[in-house]
Design an enzyme around this catalytic site. Sequence first.
Site, PDB file in Angstrom:
ATOM      1  N   ASP A 493       3.547  -2.187   2.864  1.00  0.00           N
ATOM      2  CA  ASP A 493       2.310  -2.941   3.648  1.00  0.00           C
ATOM      3  C   ASP A 493       2.453  -4.373   3.443  1.00  0.00           C
ATOM      4  OD1 ASP A 493       0.634  -0.834   3.646  1.00  0.00           O
ATOM      5  OD2 ASP A 493      -0.257  -0.888   1.765  1.00  0.00           O
TER       6      ASP A 493
HETATM    7  C1  GLC Z   1       0.646   0.406  -1.964  1.00  0.00           C
HETATM    8  C2  GLC Z   1       0.186   1.292  -0.754  1.00  0.00           C
HETATM    9  C3  GLC Z   1       1.209   2.155  -0.113  1.00  0.00           C
HETATM   10  C4  GLC Z   1       2.247   1.348   0.427  1.00  0.00           C
HETATM   11  C5  GLC Z   1       3.022   0.555  -0.883  1.00  0.00           C
HETATM   12  C6  GLC Z   1       4.089  -0.343  -0.395  1.00  0.00           C
HETATM   13  O1  GLC Z   1       1.069   1.407  -3.003  1.00  0.00           O
HETATM   14  O2  GLC Z   1      -1.100   2.281  -1.347  1.00  0.00           O
HETATM   15  O3  GLC Z   1       0.255   2.696   1.064  1.00  0.00           O
HETATM   16  O4  GLC Z   1       3.114   2.145   0.737  1.00  0.00           O
HETATM   17  O5  GLC Z   1       1.865  -0.320  -1.462  1.00  0.00           O
HETATM   18  O6  GLC Z   1       3.457  -1.290   0.078  1.00  0.00           O
END
Ligand code: GLC
Length: 802
Positions: A493
């Site tokens: 993310d």
């Molecule tokens: C958080 C989010 C997830 C994402 C992860 C890595 O856990 O909920 O969707 O893949 O971060 O960024």
Amino acid sequence: MRFGYFDDSSREYVITDPHTPTKWINYIGTMAFGGFVDHTGGALLCKGDPTYNRITKYMQQMPSSDFKGTTLYLRIHEEDGLRVISPFYVPGLHLPDLFECRVGLGYSTIVSEMYGIRTEATIFVPLDEAREVRDIRITNMRERAVEVDAVPVVEFTHPDALKQYTNADWVPQTMQCRFCRDGVLGTLIQYPFMYRETKINYLTSNFPVSSFEADRKRFLGGNEYGTWAAPLSLAEAELSSRDAERGDTIGALLHHLGSMEPGETKRLITQLGQESSLDAARPGIDKYRSPEIVDEALAEIRAFWSTYLATLQVQTPDAAFNSTVNIHIPHQCYVARQWSRYLSYYQLGLGSRGIGMRDTSQDVLAVVPALPEEAGEVLRTLLSFQRRDGSAMHQFNPLTMEGSEGDSQEMKDRPHYYCDDHLWPILGVITYLKETGDLGFLDNVVPFYEKDKAGAPLESGTVLEHLRRGVAFTSTNVGAHGLPLLGFADWNDAVNLPEGAESLFAAHLWGRAVLELIEMYEHLGEEAEAASLRAAHDEMRQCVEEHAWDGDWYLRYFDDAGEPLGSTENVYGQIYLNAQTWAVLSGFASPDRARRAMDQANARLNTHFGLKVSTPGFDGYNPHYGGITTYPPGAKENGGIFLHTNPWAVIAETLLGRGDRAYEYYSQINPAAKNDRADEYEIEPYVYAQNVLSDEHPEAGLGRNSWLSGTASWCYQAATQWILGIRADYAGLRVAPCITGAWDGFSASRRFRGASYNITVSRGEVAAPTMTVDGEPIDGNVAPMAPAGADVEVNVILPAAG
Ligand code: GLC
């Protein structure tokens, strides 16, 4: 230092020291009604949704000594006056002689002994009920009779949880609370004025209520210069017994338990729930005043968990492996599936977060074997948030069923979709098909997300059509190298590159999904479809092999200018774990590159806390890369140990046949192993964290964001399906272990399509693994489907280790 121990025979973790470095929590109930309860008796509860229908006021950011949501006071009538104690330790903070919080499956039991009074409170939400029950047993351990009062307290929130924090006038002007007598018993009901006729919270008990309080100011006393630790009202014989017409509403019920003989126990049962009206609540209230009903309800919860866990039980030479795989990981998987990333001690349950498309699609993978019907339902719901072009909404609210684009809206100049969301449900559907054999599932008609003005879907399609569009979205939305466009982000993310960037993760996830679909079409006998996907897979593979090999490992991204990230050319973020593991999972990496890439991951990313997500961490804010640079090096996605990525390394190693390394990666992140250094790790040792600070951070080893993490689902899959190798397949149950040379074998029992498979794996004088089913040799490693009710003996012999 440790704060508790594992009691596997009771399927509990027992916290024995209340001074845990953060609150250690447990989940009760479901999103329909439930939340979490912390080890000092506080609880955050909601019905249907934590943002729009929250019941208790629980502020995670306040210090642990604070009172959060719910508590219990006892008042002992001593010769020289009233002694007020907190049997849950907070808010009174007098250390009990004995303290235990037994974190169980679907319940927590807090036991304490102080001043000769033993309290044992079991806190749970009965199955399919909209009430939290507290079954509180108070015992006189003194040698003389003693008189005790019990005062359970709830601090209510406005159901719109954000409003509670953002409007300090409107909220107290609207909140009301009144007491309704019911003979000697009584029920306190609470509501914002606008919901008086439609939605009330209630607090009630099975004991005569002698007086009550509905207003926080009066309860604390002295214009709130009285404190939760020592409320002035509890120094009086009785509470005010005045309704609250406005203000900060609470519920406090004063019960005189009366004089208790030495050894005598009184059982106070409280209920905190929500209904449309008190009349509607009454039958349930009456029912759960009965101790027998409460006993039955708890027994039902235990039975639910016994059935759930019986889907797979394993016995390996590693006790920590057994304990986590048999109890704690499946528990966490269930909880994460229920709550997505919406409500925890870290995920505050506020705003538009809701259910995550990517997150829940992965969580569901782990519960398919135990709860196939529920999983099928969840998958249909997720697919209804897919758009007609094949991409998907990022999140949705479980109450309003409105989709949202999540954090991608935060940066106006970046795309507002994620390039991976729509691909994850493909893995879910395949897992469901293999587990159940219910191929008709593909024909279910599910709407796409777009609606007309009246809210009717503009288009619907079969599940298979949804999957097809997902595959096509990725293969047609590609950038300069022919690799999938990143959109706002992929699984990571926090890497948000300007429009035009390409994501290797999306390519790999697509590759994995396509491999699964090829196998599915082959099973369906649809050779033309299989062949066309084989060609597409091959094309993407060539593109990855041509552009994304950096010389020793795979790149992770190309930015909008075509510059690589995850390359020796970069100062920060030279190597990313996901780019290596998923190159193996996608089937794109050649055997030689696969090994080299995974060896580099080992050399550059492994620490004794786990594998880092990337290295080196960015050392400075740089908006070009997005959210990742908001974290200091070694934290979260910026070179931290983002645990979710570790089980993918375990799976990749098993695909390479390297059982020892897979086991090492699996074992080094086992939270149970942190039990003895919990002061450094800080969070619950009975569940996985989302992240641990890495060796690039001064506080390396500190865990955060426990419970709601895809780590649980993937660790469960990695352990059971890839290390032990027990995985459902279209034709039967595959047993293809890739275990460490340190194990001689293992045994397991697995329920699969109504039959029970008793699996024994051992080593012997064989050149390659062999399998017998009920004594008959089998070609390959799939035990054929057996009739429902059958007991099947599966024996696998592996070559001797070495
Ligand atoms: C958080 C989010 C997830 C994402 C992860 C890595 O856990 O909920 O969707 O893949 O971060 O960024």
